[in-house]
Design a protein around this motif. Sequence first.
Motif, PDB file in Angstrom:
ATOM      1  N   PHE A  19       0.834  -1.207   0.000  1.00  0.00           N
ATOM      2  CA  PHE A  19       0.000   0.000   0.000  1.00  0.00           C
ATOM      3  C   PHE A  19       0.869   1.258   0.000  1.00  0.00           C
ATOM      4  O   PHE A  19       0.609   2.207  -0.748  1.00  0.00           O
ATOM      5  CB  PHE A  19      -0.918  -0.009   1.226  1.00  0.00           C
ATOM      6  N   ARG A  22       2.219   1.931  -3.335  1.00  0.00           N
ATOM      7  CA  ARG A  22       1.216   2.510  -4.238  1.00  0.00           C
ATOM      8  C   ARG A  22       0.998   3.991  -3.955  1.00  0.00           C
ATOM      9  O   ARG A  22       0.596   4.746  -4.838  1.00  0.00           O
ATOM     10  CB  ARG A  22      -0.114   1.751  -4.099  1.00  0.00           C
ATOM     11  N   GLU A  23       1.278   4.390  -2.699  1.00  0.00           N
ATOM     12  CA  GLU A  23       1.146   5.800  -2.332  1.00  0.00           C
ATOM     13  C   GLU A  23       2.400   6.604  -2.675  1.00  0.00           C
ATOM     14  O   GLU A  23       2.490   7.786  -2.348  1.00  0.00           O
ATOM     15  CB  GLU A  23       0.862   5.920  -0.827  1.00  0.00           C
ATOM     16  N   TRP A  57      -0.429   6.615   7.867  1.00  0.00           N
ATOM     17  CA  TRP A  57      -1.047   5.428   7.294  1.00  0.00           C
ATOM     18  C   TRP A  57      -0.893   4.212   8.203  1.00  0.00           C
ATOM     19  O   TRP A  57      -1.775   3.349   8.250  1.00  0.00           O
ATOM     20  CB  TRP A  57      -0.453   5.128   5.914  1.00  0.00           C
ATOM     21  N   GLU A  60      -3.614   4.302  10.698  1.00  0.00           N
ATOM     22  CA  GLU A  60      -4.854   3.857  10.077  1.00  0.00           C
ATOM     23  C   GLU A  60      -4.864   2.335   9.919  1.00  0.00           C
ATOM     24  O   GLU A  60      -5.889   1.677  10.122  1.00  0.00           O
ATOM     25  CB  GLU A  60      -5.019   4.520   8.703  1.00  0.00           C
ATOM     26  N   ASP A  67      -9.030  -3.110   6.160  1.00  0.00           N
ATOM     27  CA  ASP A  67      -9.550  -2.066   5.278  1.00  0.00           C
ATOM     28  C   ASP A  67      -9.156  -2.383   3.830  1.00  0.00           C
ATOM     29  O   ASP A  67      -7.994  -2.713   3.557  1.00  0.00           O
ATOM     30  CB  ASP A  67      -8.959  -0.712   5.700  1.00  0.00           C
ATOM     31  N   ARG A  69      -8.402  -0.652   1.462  1.00  0.00           N
ATOM     32  CA  ARG A  69      -7.295   0.154   0.943  1.00  0.00           C
ATOM     33  C   ARG A  69      -5.952  -0.559   1.094  1.00  0.00           C
ATOM     34  O   ARG A  69      -5.016  -0.325   0.320  1.00  0.00           O
ATOM     35  CB  ARG A  69      -7.232   1.497   1.672  1.00  0.00           C
ATOM     36  N   SER A  73      -3.286  -5.113  -4.795  1.00  0.00           N
ATOM     37  CA  SER A  73      -3.973  -5.242  -6.078  1.00  0.00           C
ATOM     38  C   SER A  73      -3.464  -6.472  -6.819  1.00  0.00           C
ATOM     39  O   SER A  73      -2.337  -6.923  -6.589  1.00  0.00           O
ATOM     40  CB  SER A  73      -3.734  -3.990  -6.922  1.00  0.00           C
TER      41      SER A  73
END
Length: 383
Positions: A19, A22-23, A57, A60, A67, A69, A73
């Motif tokens: 993640f 990807r950010e 993050w 989170e 989550d 998010r 993928s």
Amino acid sequence: MRLIAKIDDQTKAHAFASFLEREGIQVKQNALLDLSGKVHVEIWIESEDDLEMAVHWYKEFEKNSEDPRFCPSPDEVQIEHKIINFPDHRENKEVEGKTKQETVENERHKRRSVTNVIIALCVFVYLFNAMNVWKEKKTDPAVAFGFTPIFLALSYDVPPSIDQLIEFYNKNHIDSYAKLEKLTPVQEKEFKKVVAADHWKGIYTYFIGGKDAEKSLSGPMFYKIRQGQVYRLISPCFMHGGLLHILFNMLWLAMLGSQIEKRIKIWKYLLLSLILGIISNTAQYLVSGPFFLGYSGIICGLAGFILSRQMVAPWEGYPISRSTFIFLGAYIVLMMVMSLISFFLTKFQVTAFSINIANTAHISGACLGLILGRFSFFSKEVV
């Protein structure tokens, strides 16, 4: 690089790292195997600029790791990571555990080597100075007043007037305060002349007032240092005035210094100590004059540094409790209060009450440590 998270689940760790990628946050995964065979994955970010966002993050992620998010993928490129200390043979766990324990102990010993050397150096200087007092007291009268060879060699400064005073003691065989009260008229005249010679006594003496107030800020400053003896900027740290003094300081150094040495490179640890020592010593010199000693200025700086790192980067794992900082802070405040009482009693001529505590070094060291602890330059290194 900066450590931001330690996750026990490899799948979740990989998902969170994916993640972040990807950010646009570049990360590295570092998987560690403990003695029980359980894997812990550390997530490191490569750029300090991404720290705030990465921490956000992770908070989170901690709230809800399921989550969507944080789910990888389908076309995600696998993030390369490495396994450290992974065993080659698991059938002999007893041997494996022993080997790992030895590795940990060796690394711990290696990481504490500089702190141990500093402690040994301070102890050596203390014992050598004590031996000088015992051995040379009869042949060197000035030793009775604390002017031992090692004290003169390591003090922040030794102005010419002190050399003249020592010469007076030795020439007239003055080896006690009792003999100072029985000087001949000629000796007394010479003694007053020597004592009246100008040298930097610090702003503390100036604010107390009295007949020496004006002269306290006169005379040569940094006399020996300007002659090239720059080592004196740090050397007073290695001297101590008594058994309790050195014991107290070395216990604190062993606790604080070893924790920092485990987390940053040795040369950075030495640089940190050097900066703290030079600044705290110089501040103390400006306030009280050239004669002070002890490692406590650096120790207070190390404590301030660790406290700052705990606030800025708690994931670095400094294990010093808040109660420890409260105790050290209370000690500094208590010594400061005692010094203020001494100042006002002397200022208003109630009594000549004085305590030799390097409060300026303590306070300046602690404040500087808090400041330096906020620099990413001293952040935890990847081992």
